[in-house]
Design an enzyme around this catalytic site. Structure first.
Site, mmCIF file in Angstrom:
data_model
loop_
_atom_site.group_PDB
_atom_site.id
_atom_site.type_symbol
_atom_site.label_atom_id
_atom_site.label_comp_id
_atom_site.label_asym_id
_atom_site.label_seq_id
_atom_site.Cartn_x
_atom_site.Cartn_y
_atom_site.Cartn_z
ATOM 1 N N GLU C 60 0.812 -1.222 0.000
ATOM 2 C CA GLU C 60 0.000 0.000 0.000
ATOM 3 C C GLU C 60 0.843 1.268 0.000
ATOM 4 O O GLU C 60 0.494 2.256 -0.642
ATOM 5 C CB GLU C 60 -0.961 0.001 1.187
ATOM 6 N N HIS C 129 -11.214 -5.838 8.444
ATOM 7 C CA HIS C 129 -12.061 -5.659 7.258
ATOM 8 C C HIS C 129 -13.295 -4.801 7.554
ATOM 9 O O HIS C 129 -14.204 -4.742 6.732
ATOM 10 C CB HIS C 129 -12.537 -7.010 6.712
HETATM 11 C C1 LIG Z 1 -1.885 -5.028 4.058
HETATM 12 C C2 LIG Z 1 -2.858 -5.854 3.294
HETATM 13 N N1 LIG Z 1 -3.171 -5.524 2.039
HETATM 14 C C3 LIG Z 1 -4.069 -6.232 1.343
HETATM 15 C C4 LIG Z 1 -4.686 -7.320 1.895
HETATM 16 C C5 LIG Z 1 -5.748 -8.088 1.107
HETATM 17 N N2 LIG Z 1 -5.249 -9.437 0.765
HETATM 18 C C6 LIG Z 1 -5.529 -10.494 1.536
HETATM 19 S S1 LIG Z 1 -4.742 -11.876 1.005
HETATM 20 C C7 LIG Z 1 -4.054 -11.047 -0.289
HETATM 21 C C8 LIG Z 1 -3.147 -11.769 -1.225
HETATM 22 C C9 LIG Z 1 -1.990 -12.400 -0.512
HETATM 23 O O1 LIG Z 1 -1.218 -13.098 -1.403
HETATM 24 P P1 LIG Z 1 -0.021 -13.994 -0.919
HETATM 25 O O2 LIG Z 1 0.869 -13.203 -0.027
HETATM 26 O O3 LIG Z 1 0.605 -14.596 -2.115
HETATM 27 O O4 LIG Z 1 -0.661 -15.133 0.012
HETATM 28 P P2 LIG Z 1 -1.740 -16.233 -0.435
HETATM 29 O O5 LIG Z 1 -3.089 -15.635 -0.196
HETATM 30 O O6 LIG Z 1 -1.487 -16.580 -1.832
HETATM 31 O O7 LIG Z 1 -1.513 -17.375 0.498
HETATM 32 C C10 LIG Z 1 -4.449 -9.718 -0.294
HETATM 33 C C11 LIG Z 1 -4.039 -8.724 -1.308
HETATM 34 C C12 LIG Z 1 -4.353 -7.636 3.223
HETATM 35 N N3 LIG Z 1 -4.893 -8.647 3.865
HETATM 36 N N4 LIG Z 1 -3.424 -6.898 3.892
#
Ligand SMILES: Cc1ncc(C[n+]2csc(CCOP(=O)(O)OP(=O)(O)O)c2C)c(N)n1
Ligand SMILES: Cc1ncc(C[n+]2csc(CCOP(=O)(O)OP(=O)(O)O)c2C)c(N)n1
Ligand SMILES: [Mg+2]
Ligand SMILES: [Mg+2]
Lengths: 390, 324, 324, 390
Positions: C60, C129
């Protein structure tokens, strides 16, 4: 033992020599501390002695600008001054690799680069005098504001580079239609989340941005080894773009390496990282006392690698300059000093009321009411002060 | 009892905290050999070692986040943020992690840590060095927020904050670092979250904290010469706010002026005004007035004296309050 | 005129903004092929290309900081923060950079960007959330903060925000995304920073914004059955606050209740209460009362209905207000 | 072309083979998708077939736990569920490399690891049911809370590792007195400032922490190439510690590599980075619709690399298990499923009032007043609801 890939992966780029270079731990040097020019397999300084004399001139003027800043602070004319002493080659060498159309994002110490970009001395001093917040014309000089929040500018630079991409200003066949961004950050800054995110974004979007890491060995009192136990230029490898270490006290090498990186970026080959290995000869700022945390032997050793002396020696040996040339330069520096001092003393601040006017581009009823209330409060004291003046 | 500056008092308080509990650690930028840019931790690394007084890499989120991890394992990190304006890169770790942990874990775990922040203006500094970030933290449930206004409070409150089992944001008014005052080593201090009546009075109550307490006392002194009796309250704790002491005072004076350097909109004064309004509606003779920094980014230093509340602006507000 | 959900109205508004100005860009996580987790940007990457509707790396601060750089060069980035609780890693870039830029540059430069944040609770979500981060931004000088409560406002306000030459925090009440309403495409909207009287009344004024506007209207409807006439104001703009509309209403009703999901302490209600207190001291029949989220981290979803203001709590406050 | 250094610099450590490995772009694999065991020059799985059968059992149970989570969400018993489908080997292989004294920091998807750490299924489900915020006993299970803010846990893990250092729990001659931290993060998370800062701190303090990057190819709808154009394990090189890529669908390789990294950390040799190359077979969460952004061919191709099937094939071929063993395992999984469903349905939340009690360890007058006010407000409705109940 298996053969390592190119650290940044991918196929060899258009500049294989330079890219190969980045895998070496060696520092690019083209002019030794003794003033001797040396060859490097991957990088060469292509200018003539006249150009080198020009660089010497600019380094001398940058040093003068800096010394004036320090002494104006001592005299109470400035609130603070962050000296560049010792970093003249790194600043002038890199700053001279920037073209008009390129954009530069500084920290708070790149006074030499500011000078090259034509930032009026008064605008620069005003920030440290407290009469402004450093409000030179960013677009005119293509030189961002000084940045106090460590590392924040690296993201701005990367975004600006993404804008250049969208403006169609990279990878054009006509080299003059291309532009790139040069952004400075310190060795300390390399630890900030923002800085590392800027590497991520730059790599992801292959943005035309060159990270110039001014490794002056210290972040205030912390040695660069607190930030990283390996050479900082290798940081770039982990993000997939080349990283090169250059002798930051060698203006020829800095210029050559920065030229390479900027041109690569302009051509659309993405970001690059330059670690300029240099030294902060002075205090962190005029508020700092470096004797608390570092040994005079260290400073002494670096003094022998002075970035200006080696160029002087080389040019004198080469017969490209003589004592007369040097005393003309002294006179020019004196004139600059005079200009700086008189400019500084005349700097005054706009009133606080003005701050309300520039809070927003489209002022709100609230900001206007606040200004008016402030002004009418002040107005109530005016008769009083006239009275007491009598 | 001894006389010392607030800077020295903080140093002495931190030293006692380090002495009292081997789990106490200091963590921050330049706090080791240099002793911090304000020298608050001077000499402490020498005496307690590099394992307990730790120079951190230059990354505030990293400092707060790793301190969180250390606190999870029973350490009590006391963080120094170098200047107010540099706390924001660590904001997420503070509001999303530190503030919520005890609540999230249903009270099973806590992260007792202290985030020390030199704050406020009036020292002729460059931008980002004169911020008043307190309201962001007061607004965040799960944090305790305190600020000292004099050496004795500095000495005791820092120890109380370190001893607290909850995370504490500890704000230090940097422009008062070099003001001297008496530190009473012997007697027990008042509770950390209690406000203090600095000066009794009957006509109106000045409510302040941190750097503005001294300014309010000066204003009250001048007002006295003009025959006005102003009570001055040092909030000390901004979260929670000691409404008992506040309402007790305003019940008597029926007029209140809140003073802070922070901007007006949603500064602490807004909450004080809202609460006093709710609690003492029928009693108040005039609305709670606010004397604050203007709703602007902190300005360049040459005009900061027009930005900051001063004796004149405070007395002007008192006049207005009394004129109702 | 057409009927659509707020989500669709935002999508339509963004589409018009992209159409109107080639410098407008959308930037955020998962906004491309996926169209955002709430589908607000659905179809836009397909129509405007990957250079204008850009999936960002997961960071972000990076998104806001690089948008700042793009805005410096004349682009108008419209950022999507995926959920309210994820804006804090970008807090420093917002408060130290975006908010200050026009002021720092003495008005020479500006970074016209929009930070869209779906916010608020009531959707049964997991932690982080359902946050209400508005007060942090309202407290920050240099930002404009607005929030929509219905599809028509969503459609127009997002376009006005994108057209604004100043940075705008644009809060979208996610629990109202799927509520339908009429969107008047033809007529000019009211000014972005103007509040709106949603429902006229004479006994007391309910002041709300975003998700709580609907709840207040429901409360007013029920109150009417009980013979009480409540005026409901939708603030729409939280910074600046349209005090003209507010005081105009409260001058008539003499009683005000502020309602928001955000916690009470230093929530927007504190500022509204402080200002109404200052401006209408003699007129008010009762103190400004606040019906808000509790001073807690947003709780687990099974108990969120006890955390959030509802019709009962609002009417209870109205009762108390009228009982003064 | 100059010879590159070890990417992480410094002298060869105590595990030269493994370190050398990190310089290779190859992925460590010890069991092929076809269920054939293969050798690797640097890593070996040292357990016997009984241990492998144990791993298979745990993977099958993890998959069952996950499927139950998904179906409970479908039935409205949970608000959300982030499936681990496809990541069983990466979770169980790494989770089994953790000893009791070690500490684990998960994301929100490591249900299999949580199971290994003895986290009660109810505590885990409660978070997604909204009846708690995931309040298992962190210290008892040495398993941190699930973390929603992407990457934030990597700093906590690094700090926890720094605490282990201060507790004298690394580098002891008695291996049992040592401990280290294992922290999970995703491919998407690798872009976050916090995550990169955690690499900085871990390297600077040589903290005993192992970063386990679960590269499941996707961060919601964004492919891992949006985050990095080079393999993620190379990120570690830029910070000066080893990075290894392992076949994340090969439980033997994951176990071997994680064992190596954890033991290295326990011995005081500092951090390491493991990229588990795997695939999220299911949706990001039950709210997600992956058909919007990825092709079924891709998912199909990964299905052929299923982490469970290959172990089953190997063990059946080796005669270490038979159909009877497998149907016993099915029965055990059925029992687990039953347990999960009944546990889930019984989960209820404490009242909101309780939240005030756990706001602080040392409650304030304010928090107590707030709770009381809330309770007395609620009390006013009680007679009413009793009435309406009549
Ligand atoms: C600071 C933040 N930004 C955005 C999100 C929304 N979000 C939740 S999971 C995710 C993707 C995460 O991807 P990854 O790190 O590859 O983990 P995976 O879900 O694939 O296990 C996002 C963008 C969040 N939880 N926290
Ligand atoms: C976010 C932030 N944290 C801390 C500081 C205080 N600070 C100012 S300069 C500095 C050291 C910077 O070191 P480096 O990046 O190496 O640059 P140098 O000063 O050596 O040029 C620090 C810690 C700051 N300005 N911003
Ligand atoms: Mg430095
Ligand atoms: Mg992923």
């Amino acid at each position: 033992m298996s053969q390592p890939l190119q650290p940044w992966g991918g196929p060899p780029g258009a500049t294989p020599h330079a890219d190969a270079m980045t895998a070496s731990d060696e520092m690019v040097q083209l002019l030794t501390p003794e003033g001797r020019r040396v060859e490097h397999p991957d990088f060469a300084f292509t200018g003539d002695d006249a150009e080198i004399a020009g660089l010497l001139r600019e380094m001398v003027l940058a040093r003068r600008l800096d010394l004036e800043g320090t002494s104006l602070q001592r005299q109470g004319e400035l609130g603070l001054w962050p000296p560049l002493l010792g970093q003249e080659a790194a600043q002038i060498g890199s700053g001279r690799a920037v073209r008009d159309a390129d954009m530069v994002f500084p920290t708070y110490r790149e006074h030499g680069v500011a000078m090259l970009r034509g930032v009026p001395v008064g605008d620069m001093l005003a920030l440290f005098r407290g009469t402004s917040m450093g409000d030179w014309d960013i677009d005119e000089h293509r030189f961002g504001q000084y940045q106090i929040i460590i590392g924040a500018q690296t993201l701005h630079a990367t975004g600006y580079a993404m804008a250049l991409q969208r403006d169609g200003l990279i990878g054009n066949p006509e080299p003059d239609r291309n532009a790139a961004v040069l952004v400075y950050h310190g060795d300390g800054a390399s630890s900030q989340g923002d800085v590392n995110e800027s590497y991520v974004f730059a790599a992801s979007f292959q943005a035309p941005v060159v990270f110039f890491c001014m490794n002056n060995q210290w972040a205030i009192s912390e040695p660069s080894t607190r930030q990283s136990r390996i050479p900082l230029y290798q940081r770039a490898w982990g993000y997939g773009f080349p990283g090169v270490r250059v002798d930051g006290n060698d203006v020829l090498a800095v210029k050559a390496v920065t030229d390479w990186a900027m041109e690569r970026a302009r051509q659309g080959q993405g970001p690059a990282f330059i670690e300029a290995f240099t030294y902060r000869m002075g205090a962190h700022t005029t508020s700092d006392d470096p004797t608390k945390y570092r040994l005079s032997e260290e400073t002494e050793a670096w003094r022998r690698k002075d970035p200006i002396e080696r160029v002087k020696t080389y040019l004198l040996d080469a017969g490209a300059i003589d004592d007369g040339w040097l005393s003309d330069l002294d006179a020019e520096a004196d004139a600059l000093g005079e200009h700086i001092r008189s400019t500084c003393r005349q700097l005054d601040s706009e009133s606080l009321a003005h701050r309300f006017d520039v809070l927003f581009r489209e002022p709100t009823a609230e900001s206007e009411d606040d200004r008016d209330a402030h002004l009418s409060y002040l107005a109530r004291f005016e008769p009083l002060s006239e009275e007491s003046a009598r | 009892m001894s006389t010392m500056t607030m800077a020295k008092a903080l140093n002495a308080g931190l030293r006692r905290a380090l002495d009292a509990n081997p789990k106490v650690l200091l963590f921050g930028e330049d706090i080791g050999k240099l002793g911090g840019v304000f020298r608050i931790t001077e000499g402490l690394q020498k005496d307690f070692g590099e394992e307990r007084v730790i120079d951190a890499p230059l990354a505030e989120s990293g400092i707060i986040g790793t301190s969180f991890g250390m606190a999870m394992r029973g350490y009590r990190p006391v963080i120094e943020i170098q200047f107010d304006g540099f706390v924001y890169p660590g904001f997420d770790q503070i509001v999303s992690q530190v503030a919520k942990f005890h609540n999230r874990t249903n009270g099973r775990s806590s992260v007792p840590m202290v985030v020390r922040i030199p704050y406020g203006g009036g020292i002729g500094a460059i931008e980002h060095h004169s911020e008043s970030p307190e309201a962001y933290f007061v607004h965040t449930a799960g944090l305790k927020v305190v600020t000292c206004s004099n050496p004795n409070d500095a000495y005791w409150m820092i120890q109380q904050a370190v001893a607290s089992d909850d995370p504490v944001i500890f704000l230090e008014p940097k422009r008062r670092y070099h003001d001297k005052g008496e530190v009473v080593h012997e007697s027990k201090p008042i509770a950390l979250h209690q406000a203090r009546i600095v000066r009794g009075g009957t006509d109106a109550t000045l409510i302040a904290y941190g750097p503005m307490v001294k300014t309010c006392v000066e204003a009250a002194t001048i007002a006295e010469e003009e025959g006005r009796s102003l009570e001055v309250i040092d909030l000390r704790s901004l979260s929670p706010i000691d409404m008992v002491t506040l309402t007790h005072s305003v019940r008597r004076t029926r007029r209140a002026v809140v003073v802070h350097e922070d901007v007006r909109t949603l500064g602490v004064g807004a909450e004080v005004a809202a609460r006093l309004g709710e609690e003492l509606f029928y009693l108040m003779e005039s609305p709670v007035l606010r004397v604050t920094g203007h709703d602007l980014p902190y300005p360049n230093s040459r005009v900061e004296s027009d930005f900051l509340p001063d004796v004149d602006r405070i007395l002007d507000a008192v006049d207005r309050s009394l004129a109702y």
